[in-house]
Motif scaffolding. Structure first.
Motif, PDB file in Angstrom:
ATOM      1  N   ASP A 149      -3.250 -18.019  14.079  1.00 22.45           N
ATOM      2  CA  ASP A 149      -2.844 -19.286  13.471  1.00 22.45           C
ATOM      3  C   ASP A 149      -3.321 -19.425  12.030  1.00 22.45           C
ATOM      4  OD1 ASP A 149      -1.708 -19.870  15.889  1.00 22.45           O
ATOM      5  OD2 ASP A 149      -3.342 -21.155  16.568  1.00 22.45           O
ATOM      6  N   LYS A 150      -3.712 -18.314  11.403  1.00 22.78           N
ATOM      7  CA  LYS A 150      -4.206 -18.384  10.026  1.00 22.78           C
ATOM      8  C   LYS A 150      -3.536 -17.371   9.116  1.00 22.78           C
ATOM      9  CE  LYS A 150      -8.824 -20.013  11.384  1.00 22.78           C
ATOM     10  NZ  LYS A 150     -10.285 -19.703  11.371  1.00 22.78           N
ATOM     11  N   ILE A 151      -3.667 -16.101   9.460  1.00 20.38           N
ATOM     12  CA  ILE A 151      -3.234 -15.035   8.565  1.00 20.38           C
ATOM     13  C   ILE A 151      -2.247 -14.114   9.279  1.00 20.38           C
ATOM     14  CG2 ILE A 151      -3.988 -12.992   7.278  1.00 20.38           C
ATOM     15  CD1 ILE A 151      -6.652 -14.363   6.813  1.00 20.38           C
ATOM     16  N   THR A 152      -1.188 -13.732   8.587  1.00 19.81           N
ATOM     17  CA  THR A 152      -0.264 -12.733   9.105  1.00 19.81           C
ATOM     18  C   THR A 152      -0.972 -11.391   9.131  1.00 19.81           C
ATOM     19  OG1 THR A 152       1.591 -13.898   8.082  1.00 19.81           O
ATOM     20  CG2 THR A 152       1.976 -11.643   8.817  1.00 19.81           C
ATOM     21  N   CYS A 153      -1.008 -10.759  10.280  1.00 20.48           N
ATOM     22  CA  CYS A 153      -1.756  -9.503  10.402  1.00 20.48           C
ATOM     23  C   CYS A 153      -0.837  -8.356  10.786  1.00 20.48           C
ATOM     24  CB  CYS A 153      -2.866  -9.644  11.435  1.00 20.48           C
ATOM     25  SG  CYS A 153      -3.960  -8.216  11.510  1.00 20.48           S
ATOM     26  N   GLY A 154      -0.949  -7.266  10.042  1.00 23.22           N
ATOM     27  CA  GLY A 154      -0.224  -6.063  10.401  1.00 23.22           C
ATOM     28  C   GLY A 154       1.160  -6.009   9.826  1.00 23.22           C
ATOM     29  N   MET A 155       1.307  -5.385   8.669  1.00 23.60           N
ATOM     30  CA  MET A 155       2.630  -5.236   8.059  1.00 23.60           C
ATOM     31  C   MET A 155       3.084  -3.780   8.190  1.00 23.60           C
ATOM     32  SD  MET A 155       3.006  -8.298   7.289  1.00 23.60           S
ATOM     33  CE  MET A 155       4.590  -8.203   6.476  1.00 23.60           C
ATOM     34  N   GLY A 156       2.575  -3.105   9.204  1.00 23.38           N
ATOM     35  CA  GLY A 156       2.888  -1.697   9.379  1.00 23.38           C
ATOM     36  C   GLY A 156       1.845  -0.831   8.690  1.00 23.38           C
ATOM     37  N   TRP A 157       1.747   0.406   9.104  1.00 25.14           N
ATOM     38  CA  TRP A 157       0.802   1.350   8.503  1.00 25.14           C
ATOM     39  C   TRP A 157       1.617   2.534   8.025  1.00 25.14           C
ATOM     40  CZ3 TRP A 157      -3.891   0.811   6.751  1.00 25.14           C
ATOM     41  CH2 TRP A 157      -4.648   1.941   6.434  1.00 25.14           C
ATOM     42  N   PRO A 158       1.833   2.661   6.721  1.00 27.62           N
ATOM     43  CA  PRO A 158       2.739   3.687   6.193  1.00 27.62           C
ATOM     44  C   PRO A 158       2.294   5.106   6.553  1.00 27.62           C
ATOM     45  CG  PRO A 158       2.158   2.074   4.519  1.00 27.62           C
ATOM     46  CD  PRO A 158       1.243   1.833   5.674  1.00 27.62           C
ATOM     47  N   VAL A 159       3.262   5.948   6.829  1.00 26.54           N
ATOM     48  CA  VAL A 159       3.028   7.375   7.017  1.00 26.54           C
ATOM     49  C   VAL A 159       3.701   8.096   5.859  1.00 26.54           C
ATOM     50  CG1 VAL A 159       3.431   9.375   8.488  1.00 26.54           C
ATOM     51  CG2 VAL A 159       2.930   7.152   9.521  1.00 26.54           C
ATOM     52  N   ILE A 160       2.920   8.841   5.094  1.00 30.44           N
ATOM     53  CA  ILE A 160       3.441   9.489   3.897  1.00 30.44           C
ATOM     54  C   ILE A 160       3.488  10.991   4.124  1.00 30.44           C
ATOM     55  CG2 ILE A 160       3.120   9.817   1.412  1.00 30.44           C
ATOM     56  CD1 ILE A 160       1.487   7.217   1.457  1.00 30.44           C
ATOM     57  N   ASP A 161       4.673  11.557   4.074  1.00 27.90           N
ATOM     58  CA  ASP A 161       4.837  12.993   4.274  1.00 27.90           C
ATOM     59  C   ASP A 161       4.412  13.769   3.025  1.00 27.90           C
ATOM     60  OD1 ASP A 161       5.918  12.595   6.836  1.00 27.90           O
ATOM     61  OD2 ASP A 161       7.940  12.294   5.991  1.00 27.90           O
ATOM     62  N   ASN A 162       3.826  14.928   3.243  1.00 26.72           N
ATOM     63  CA  ASN A 162       3.466  15.842   2.151  1.00 26.72           C
ATOM     64  C   ASN A 162       2.616  15.174   1.073  1.00 26.72           C
ATOM     65  OD1 ASN A 162       5.103  17.914   3.333  1.00 26.72           O
ATOM     66  ND2 ASN A 162       6.915  16.910   2.447  1.00 26.72           N
ATOM     67  N   LEU A 163       1.639  14.342   1.513  1.00 24.59           N
ATOM     68  CA  LEU A 163       0.802  13.645   0.544  1.00 24.59           C
ATOM     69  C   LEU A 163       0.001  14.615  -0.315  1.00 24.59           C
ATOM     70  CD1 LEU A 163      -0.211  11.002  -0.648  1.00 24.59           C
ATOM     71  CD2 LEU A 163      -1.945  10.910   1.154  1.00 24.59           C
TER      72      LEU A 163
END
Length: 279
Positions: free
Chosen positions: A94-108
């Protein structure tokens, strides 16, 4: 140019950066612990956590986090992982939006190697103590299997106050978390190494995002007149998907006010309060 003027210019550039680039990153927060720093939110099994530098939280007493909209939530130390990385549990309900996804970056690894070789420009994002986000331009200068080094293009002491835990971006995607700074040099923990370090903790079943739709909405009837170009979004968060953009002078019917957050509810989605005036 005076140092303060440079900081103001960075704030302005940060605003345009955020409004013109789609950032595929996790939601950033300011973290108040033994020091003031930064963190990124991530959901595990329907609960909200933040990944932060361990030195920011210290002994884990009196922890709290603040969203970009200046909404505070209490937190507690959950676990430490070594390499100055910790996870804290955030009372976001009821306060903060949590979790906008956790990016996966190929060939970092290849991406970072090219960035270092070309001395490419990147960006560090920091949630300000007064709310909102400011960005700082940096150039990539070095890397190994766990860390990436960048240097500030215009190093100013004010820029790096409370920057530990900030996200380091390259082409709008997160490639590291800032751990230490000194004399214009910034050392960040690589995003792929960070993902690997905390993988076991987050590999559980359950929702991967906690939408703020469960936030209480107070009934409110009225007409909001847009005072700056702004968006109607699917959820009351500036990281949420855009339903449509509104121009200055356009009006929209308001059906409610999200309790504790500066957002109006409309029939299409949510609109930031500060971008409107009511009729």
């Amino acid at each position: 140019m005076a140092p303060m003027c440079k900081v103001v210019l960075w704030m302005i550039s940060g605003y345009f950066f955020l409004t013109t680039v789609l950032i595929a990153s996790a939601a950033p927060v300011l973290v108040q612990g033994e020091e003031v720093g930064q963190g990124v939110l991530r959901v595990r099994s329907g609960e909200c956590f933040a990944i932060v530098p361990e030195h920011v939280i210290g002994f884990g007493l009196g922890l709290s986090v603040m969203s970009t909209g200046r909404v505070w939530a209490s937190a507690s130390l959950e676990s430490t992982f070594g390499d100055d990385i910790a996870v804290i549990r955030v009372a976001s309900q009821d306060k903060i939006t949590c979790g906008m996804g956790w990016p996966v970056i190929d060939n970092l690894n290849a991406t970072l190697a090219e960035a270092v070789a070309s001395n490419r420009q990147g960006t560090i994002l920091r949630v300000r103590e007064t709310g909102g986000i400011v960005s700082y331009p940096v150039r990539f200068t070095g890397m190994d299997d766990r860390y990436v080094e960048v240097r500030a293009i215009d190093p100013v002491d004010e820029a790096f106050k409370g920057v530990s835990g900030s996200q380091l971006l390259l082409d709008g995607s997160p490639v590291g978390m800032v751990l230490t700074t000194g004399d214009g040099s910034v050392n960040a923990y690589r995003h792929d190494a960070l993902s690997h370090l905390v993988a076991r903790f987050f590999q559980t079943s359950g929702p991967t995002q906690l939408p703020p739709s469960s936030l209480p909405v107070e009934p409110h009837d009225g007409l909001a007149i847009v005072t700056e170009r702004t968006a109607i979004r699917e959820e009351p968060s500036q990281w949420s998907e855009v339903v449509r953009w509104l121009s200055v002078g356009q009006s929209v019917e308001v059906t409610g006010k999200v309790a504790g957050l500066p957002w109006w509810q409309t029939r299409e989605g949510y609109l930031r309060v500060r971008s409107t005036t009511m009729r």
